[in-house]
Design a protein around this motif. Structure first.
Motif, PDB file in Angstrom:
ATOM      1  N   LEU A 141       3.057  -3.548   2.195  1.00  0.00           N
ATOM      2  CA  LEU A 141       2.494  -4.361   1.125  1.00  0.00           C
ATOM      3  C   LEU A 141       2.415  -3.581  -0.182  1.00  0.00           C
ATOM      4  CD1 LEU A 141       2.000  -6.161   3.540  1.00  0.00           C
ATOM      5  CD2 LEU A 141      -0.293  -6.672   2.646  1.00  0.00           C
ATOM      6  N   PHE A 142       2.858  -4.217  -1.245  1.00  0.00           N
ATOM      7  CA  PHE A 142       2.700  -3.656  -2.588  1.00  0.00           C
ATOM      8  C   PHE A 142       1.279  -3.961  -3.051  1.00  0.00           C
ATOM      9  CE2 PHE A 142       6.935  -2.148  -4.119  1.00  0.00           C
ATOM     10  CZ  PHE A 142       7.580  -2.255  -2.897  1.00  0.00           C
ATOM     11  N   ASN A 143       0.875  -3.351  -4.173  1.00  0.00           N
ATOM     12  CA  ASN A 143      -0.523  -3.471  -4.632  1.00  0.00           C
ATOM     13  C   ASN A 143      -0.972  -4.928  -4.675  1.00  0.00           C
ATOM     14  OD1 ASN A 143       0.625  -0.975  -5.595  1.00  0.00           O
ATOM     15  ND2 ASN A 143      -1.280  -0.664  -6.697  1.00  0.00           N
ATOM     16  N   LEU A 158      -9.600   5.946 -18.635  1.00  0.00           N
ATOM     17  CA  LEU A 158      -8.548   5.709 -17.639  1.00  0.00           C
ATOM     18  C   LEU A 158      -7.614   6.910 -17.553  1.00  0.00           C
ATOM     19  CD1 LEU A 158      -7.662   2.014 -18.596  1.00  0.00           C
ATOM     20  CD2 LEU A 158      -8.882   2.752 -16.546  1.00  0.00           C
ATOM     21  N   ARG A 206      -3.333  12.187 -11.072  1.00  0.00           N
ATOM     22  CA  ARG A 206      -3.183  12.698  -9.707  1.00  0.00           C
ATOM     23  C   ARG A 206      -2.229  13.884  -9.686  1.00  0.00           C
ATOM     24  NH1 ARG A 206      -3.085   6.502  -7.432  1.00  0.00           N
ATOM     25  NH2 ARG A 206      -5.256   6.182  -7.984  1.00  0.00           N
ATOM     26  N   LYS A 253     -11.400  -1.745 -12.135  1.00  0.00           N
ATOM     27  CA  LYS A 253     -12.063  -0.846 -13.093  1.00  0.00           C
ATOM     28  C   LYS A 253     -11.895  -1.417 -14.510  1.00  0.00           C
ATOM     29  CE  LYS A 253     -12.115   3.994 -14.453  1.00  0.00           C
ATOM     30  NZ  LYS A 253     -11.572   5.339 -14.241  1.00  0.00           N
ATOM     31  N   TYR A 298      -2.178  10.191   1.427  1.00  0.00           N
ATOM     32  CA  TYR A 298      -2.271   8.777   1.826  1.00  0.00           C
ATOM     33  C   TYR A 298      -0.881   8.236   2.172  1.00  0.00           C
ATOM     34  CZ  TYR A 298      -2.747   3.695   1.339  1.00  0.00           C
ATOM     35  OH  TYR A 298      -2.697   2.339   1.552  1.00  0.00           O
ATOM     36  N   TYR A 326      -8.542  11.358 -14.159  1.00  0.00           N
ATOM     37  CA  TYR A 326      -7.992  10.252 -13.366  1.00  0.00           C
ATOM     38  C   TYR A 326      -6.492  10.380 -13.107  1.00  0.00           C
ATOM     39  CZ  TYR A 326     -12.599   8.487 -14.227  1.00  0.00           C
ATOM     40  OH  TYR A 326     -13.962   8.374 -14.276  1.00  0.00           O
ATOM     41  N   SER A 368       3.422   0.275  -0.072  1.00  0.00           N
ATOM     42  CA  SER A 368       4.502   0.647  -0.984  1.00  0.00           C
ATOM     43  C   SER A 368       4.372   2.100  -1.447  1.00  0.00           C
ATOM     44  CB  SER A 368       4.504  -0.283  -2.194  1.00  0.00           C
ATOM     45  OG  SER A 368       3.216  -0.406  -2.741  1.00  0.00           O
ATOM     46  N   GLU A 369       3.176   2.710  -1.241  1.00  0.00           N
ATOM     47  CA  GLU A 369       3.017   4.134  -1.561  1.00  0.00           C
ATOM     48  C   GLU A 369       3.958   4.989  -0.718  1.00  0.00           C
ATOM     49  OE1 GLU A 369       1.010   6.514  -3.478  1.00  0.00           O
ATOM     50  OE2 GLU A 369       1.104   4.763  -4.772  1.00  0.00           O
ATOM     51  N   VAL A 426      -7.631   0.604 -10.185  1.00  0.00           N
ATOM     52  CA  VAL A 426      -7.495   0.477 -11.633  1.00  0.00           C
ATOM     53  C   VAL A 426      -7.725  -0.945 -12.162  1.00  0.00           C
ATOM     54  CG1 VAL A 426      -4.973   0.155 -11.882  1.00  0.00           C
ATOM     55  CG2 VAL A 426      -6.241   1.476 -13.575  1.00  0.00           C
ATOM     56  N   ARG A 446       3.104  -0.980 -11.642  1.00  0.00           N
ATOM     57  CA  ARG A 446       2.853  -1.478 -10.291  1.00  0.00           C
ATOM     58  C   ARG A 446       3.266  -2.947 -10.176  1.00  0.00           C
ATOM     59  NH1 ARG A 446       2.495   3.094  -9.570  1.00  0.00           N
ATOM     60  NH2 ARG A 446       0.964   4.333  -8.418  1.00  0.00           N
ATOM     61  N   SER A 463      -8.366   4.119   1.795  1.00  0.00           N
ATOM     62  CA  SER A 463      -7.262   3.448   1.101  1.00  0.00           C
ATOM     63  C   SER A 463      -7.062   3.906  -0.343  1.00  0.00           C
ATOM     64  CB  SER A 463      -7.497   1.933   1.134  1.00  0.00           C
ATOM     65  OG  SER A 463      -8.562   1.602   0.272  1.00  0.00           O
ATOM     66  N   VAL A 509      -5.641   6.289  -3.007  1.00  0.00           N
ATOM     67  CA  VAL A 509      -4.587   7.310  -3.096  1.00  0.00           C
ATOM     68  C   VAL A 509      -5.120   8.578  -3.766  1.00  0.00           C
ATOM     69  CG1 VAL A 509      -2.309   7.846  -4.060  1.00  0.00           C
ATOM     70  CG2 VAL A 509      -2.786   5.544  -3.163  1.00  0.00           C
ATOM     71  N   ALA A 552       1.836   4.159 -15.701  1.00  0.00           N
ATOM     72  CA  ALA A 552       2.204   3.855 -14.315  1.00  0.00           C
ATOM     73  C   ALA A 552       2.487   2.354 -14.198  1.00  0.00           C
ATOM     74  CB  ALA A 552       1.069   4.248 -13.379  1.00  0.00           C
ATOM     75  N   VAL A 590       2.980   8.381  -8.646  1.00  0.00           N
ATOM     76  CA  VAL A 590       4.024   7.407  -8.310  1.00  0.00           C
ATOM     77  C   VAL A 590       4.208   6.593  -9.584  1.00  0.00           C
ATOM     78  CG1 VAL A 590       4.497   5.348  -6.921  1.00  0.00           C
ATOM     79  CG2 VAL A 590       3.514   7.385  -5.846  1.00  0.00           C
TER      80      VAL A 590
HETATM   81  N1  GDD Z   1      -7.737   4.279  -9.585  1.00  0.00           N
HETATM   82  C1  GDD Z   1      -7.347   4.519 -10.855  1.00  0.00           C
HETATM   83  N2  GDD Z   1      -8.298   4.787 -11.808  1.00  0.00           N
HETATM   84  N3  GDD Z   1      -6.025   4.486 -11.145  1.00  0.00           N
HETATM   85  C2  GDD Z   1      -5.660   4.699 -12.423  1.00  0.00           C
HETATM   86  C3  GDD Z   1      -6.584   4.955 -13.438  1.00  0.00           C
HETATM   87  C4  GDD Z   1      -7.966   5.019 -13.120  1.00  0.00           C
HETATM   88  O1  GDD Z   1      -8.834   5.248 -13.949  1.00  0.00           O
HETATM   89  N4  GDD Z   1      -5.913   5.094 -14.606  1.00  0.00           N
HETATM   90  C5  GDD Z   1      -4.624   4.935 -14.327  1.00  0.00           C
HETATM   91  N5  GDD Z   1      -4.454   4.703 -13.005  1.00  0.00           N
HETATM   92  C6  GDD Z   1      -3.164   4.510 -12.336  1.00  0.00           C
HETATM   93  C7  GDD Z   1      -2.969   5.349 -11.060  1.00  0.00           C
HETATM   94  O2  GDD Z   1      -2.584   6.688 -11.397  1.00  0.00           O
HETATM   95  C8  GDD Z   1      -1.870   4.552 -10.388  1.00  0.00           C
HETATM   96  O3  GDD Z   1      -0.635   4.942 -10.911  1.00  0.00           O
HETATM   97  C9  GDD Z   1      -2.146   3.106 -10.800  1.00  0.00           C
HETATM   98  O4  GDD Z   1      -3.078   3.173 -11.892  1.00  0.00           O
HETATM   99  C10 GDD Z   1      -2.758   2.260  -9.702  1.00  0.00           C
HETATM  100  O5  GDD Z   1      -3.852   2.967  -9.151  1.00  0.00           O
HETATM  101  P1  GDD Z   1      -4.826   2.306  -8.059  1.00  0.00           P
HETATM  102  O6  GDD Z   1      -5.346   1.025  -8.543  1.00  0.00           O
HETATM  103  O7  GDD Z   1      -5.801   3.355  -7.630  1.00  0.00           O
HETATM  104  O8  GDD Z   1      -3.835   1.926  -6.861  1.00  0.00           O
HETATM  105  P2  GDD Z   1      -2.668   2.763  -6.161  1.00  0.00           P
HETATM  106  O9  GDD Z   1      -1.375   2.173  -6.614  1.00  0.00           O
HETATM  107  O10 GDD Z   1      -2.847   4.213  -6.308  1.00  0.00           O
HETATM  108  O11 GDD Z   1      -2.936   2.416  -4.622  1.00  0.00           O
HETATM  109  C11 GDD Z   1      -3.198   1.067  -4.206  1.00  0.00           C
HETATM  110  O12 GDD Z   1      -1.987   0.417  -3.893  1.00  0.00           O
HETATM  111  C12 GDD Z   1      -1.282   0.954  -2.783  1.00  0.00           C
HETATM  112  C13 GDD Z   1      -0.004   0.137  -2.616  1.00  0.00           C
HETATM  113  O13 GDD Z   1       0.963   0.601  -3.503  1.00  0.00           O
HETATM  114  C14 GDD Z   1      -4.140   1.141  -3.016  1.00  0.00           C
HETATM  115  O14 GDD Z   1      -4.597  -0.150  -2.715  1.00  0.00           O
HETATM  116  C15 GDD Z   1      -3.448   1.687  -1.789  1.00  0.00           C
HETATM  117  O15 GDD Z   1      -4.317   1.558  -0.657  1.00  0.00           O
HETATM  118  C16 GDD Z   1      -2.182   0.867  -1.553  1.00  0.00           C
HETATM  119  O16 GDD Z   1      -1.505   1.329  -0.423  1.00  0.00           O
END
Ligand code: GDD
Ligand code: NAP
Length: 379
Positions: free
Chosen positions: A182-184, A216, A301, A198, A155, A299, A132-133, A195, A223, A90, A92, A221, A305
Motif C-alpha cells: 500500500l502507498f501512503n 516541517l 531522515r 501534521k 521500517y 524532521y 511502498s517504503e 506529515v 508521495r 509504522s 518511518v 518529498a 525516500v
Molecule cells: N512525518 C513527517 N513530519 N514527515 C515529514 C515532515 C514532518 O514534519 N516534513 C516533511 N516530511 C516528509 C517525510 O520526510 C516524508 O518524505 C514525507 O513527508 C511523508 O512522511 P510521513 O507522513 O511520515 O509518511 P512516510 O511516507 O514516511 O510513511 C508512511 O507511508 C508509508 C507508505 O509509503 C507511513 O504510513 C508508513 O507506515 C507507510 O508504510
C-alpha cells in the motif's frame, strides 16, 4: 444458522484497523481486535463501535506482536477464518531511532503469525500490510508488483522481510497468504506525527491563533496519497480473491509535501507564498506578513525516500478496486475535520484563559485590598 465469518485484526486500534473493523462489522463478520496494554486509553478510534452496550460481534483482546504465546492462545481460541496483520511500528522516521524494536514487531511479528497459521489444523487466510517504503530509492517509476525493492529505513527493510516470508509461506507451505503493497493513505484518523495530519491540524491551529507557525522537514518529498477508507476496501478484497498474491494499492498520482501545504492553506483561505531556498525556505501568510511554515532539520531522515508513485493496474483489473477519493478531496476532508477540532481546542483555550483571568482578577483584588490594608496600617 450460517456461521459468521471471524476475523482477527492486529493493529485494530490504528488508523486502518479502525476503518477495517467498521467495514467487516458492516459485512456481518465477528471481529476480534488486538489491543496493546497502555497506561492511557488507546482505543479512541474504535470506542464508537462499542457504543453503550457490549457488541457481541466486536471483541478486543490484549496482546502484542512480540508475544508468540499470547498470539497462539488468541488464534487457537478464536479460530479466525481471516487474519489481517496491520499492527506495526509504522513511523518511518522513528524507525531510525527504534530500529531493533521496529524489526521485532514489523518483521518478526508477521513471521510469528505465519508460524502459528502453519501449525494449527484449521485454514486461515492471512493478509500482510506491506508498504511502498519497500521501493525506497525507486529503481523504476511508476512502482508495481515487479519493481525491485530498495528500502532506505529499518521500517522499509522490516517490511521487505515481512513481504518475503509471507510469499515463502505461500509458495512453500501452500498457505493463503497475501501481501498488500500500500502507498501512503491518510484520513482524519491519521496519527498526528505523519506529515498530512501534521499539516491539516497545524495550519488550522495557526489560522485560529493557537500556534504561531508549523515546522516541517523535507518539503520536496513526493508521495502517492490516498484515503485510508478506500484502502481498507482493497485489503478486504485481497483476502476475498480466489487465490493469494501480492497487490499494489495506489492512486497513481504523486504530489510534494509543499503542494499538500498549499492545498490545505487554500482550503483554510490563507494566502501563502514561499521565500528562500533549502533550509532557509519559509511559507509566508501574505495577509499578515507572518512566517507560518519553517523548515526544521529535526524532521529530516538519515535516508530519504524522494518520490513514490504507484501503478495499481493489477488490483484494478483483478480485484475490481479503484480509489474514490482524490488528492484534493483528501486534503479538503482532512482540513475540514481538523479545523473543527482546532475550533473546539480554541473554545477550551479561551475558557481556560478566561478562568485564569477571572482567578487572577480575584487574586489581584485580594492583593489590592490587603495592600490597601497594609498601606493603611503603615500610614
Ligand atoms: N512525518 C513527517 N513530519 N514527515 C515529514 C515532515 C514532518 O514534519 N516534513 C516533511 N516530511 C516528509 C517525510 O520526510 C516524508 O518524505 C514525507 O513527508 C511523508 O512522511 P510521513 O507522513 O511520515 O509518511 P512516510 O511516507 O514516511 O510513511 C508512511 O507511508 C508509508 C507508505 O509509503 C507511513 O504510513 C508508513 O507506515 C507507510 O508504510
Ligand atoms: P497506525 O495508525 O500507526 O496503527 C498501527 C497499529 O499497530 C496500532 O493499532 C498500534 O497499536 C499497533 N501496534 C504497534 N505496535 C504493536 C505491537 N507491538 N503489537 C501489537 N500491535 C502493535 O498505522 P496505519 O496507518 O493504520 O497502518 C496500518 C498498517 O499498514 C501498518 O502495518 C503500516 O506499517 C502499514 N502501512 C501503512 C500505510 C499508510 O500510509 N498508512 C502504508 C503502507 C503500509 P497502538 O494503537 O496501541 O499504538
Amino acid at each position: 444458522m450460517v456461521e459468521k465469518k471471524r476475523a482477527f485484526i492486529t493493529g485494530a486500534t490504528g488508523q486502518d484497523g479502525s476503518y477495517l473493523c467498521e467495514l467487516l462489522l458492516e459485512k456481518g463478520y465477528q471481529v476480534f481486535g488486538l489491543q496493546r496494554r497502555a497506561s492511557l486509553p488507546n482505543t479512541a478510534r474504535i470506542d464508537h463501535l462499542y457504543e453503550d452496550t457490549e457488541n457481541p460481534d466486536f471483541v478486543m483482546l490484549y496482546g502484542d506482536l512480540a508475544d508468540s504465546s499470547n498470539l497462539f492462545r488468541i488464534i487457537n481460541k478464536v479460530k479466525p477464518h481471516e487474519i489481517y496483520n496491520l499492527g506495526a511500528q509504522s513511523h518511518v522516521g522513528i524507525s531510525f531511532d527504534k530500529a531493533e524494536y521496529t524489526a521485532n514487531i514489523d518483521a518478526l511479528g508477521p513471521l510469528r503469525l505465519l508460524e502459528i497459521i502453519r501449525n494449527v489444523d484449521f485454514p486461515i487466510r492471512f493478509y500482510q500490510a506491506c508498504s511502498s517504503e519497500m521501493f525506497g530509492k525507486v529503481l523504476e517509476t511508476p512502482q508495481k508488483e515487479t519493481t525491485p525493492f530498495n528500502p532506505q529505513s529499518p521500517y522499509g527493510a522490516s517490511k521487505v522481510f515481512a513481504f518475503n516470508v509471507t510469499k515463502q509461506y505461500r509458495t512453500g507451505y501452500g498457505l493463503f497468504a497475501s501481501n498488500g503493497i500500500l502507498f501512503n493513505h491518510e484520513s482524519p484518523r491519521r496519527g498526528v506525527n505523519f506529515v498530512t495530519r501534521k499539516i491539516t491540524l497545524g495550519l488550522s491551529r495557526v489560522k485560529l491563533g493557537l500556534q504561531p507557525l508549523l515546522r516541517l522537514g523535507n518539503l520536496d518529498a513526493k508521495r502517492d496519497w490516498g484515503f485510508s477508507k478506500d484502502y481498507v476496501e482493497a485489503i478486504w478484497r485481497i483476502l476475498q480473491h480466489k487465490e493469494p498474491g501480492d497487490f499494489v494499492i495506489a492512486t497513481g498520482e504523486t504530489h510534494t509535501v509543499r503542494e499538500f501545504v498549499e492545498e490545505v492553506a487554500h482550503n483554510l483561505d490563507m494566502s501563502l507564498t514561499w521565500k528562500g531556498k533549502g533550509m532557509e525556505e519559509r511559507g509566508i501568510d501574505t495577509k499578515t506578513g507572518k512566517t507560518i511554515i519553517e523548515v526544521d532539520p529535526r524532521y529530516f531522515r538519515p535516508n530519504e525516500v524522494d518520490m513514490l508513485l504507484g501503478d495499481s493496474s493489477k488490483a484494478r483489473k483483478v480485484l475490481k478496486w479503484k480509489p474514490k477519493v482524490t488528492f484534493k478531496k483528501l486534503a479538503a476532508l482532512m482540513t475540514e475535520e481538523d479545523f473543527a477540532y482546532a475550533e473546539r481546542e480554541a473554545i477550551l483555550h479561551n475558557t481556560i484563559a478566561n478562568q485564569r483571568k477571572f482567578m487572577s482578577y480575584g487574586l489581584q483584588n485580594g492583593k489590592n485590598s490587603s495592600q490597601r490594608k497594609t498601606r493603611r496600617a503603615k500610614n
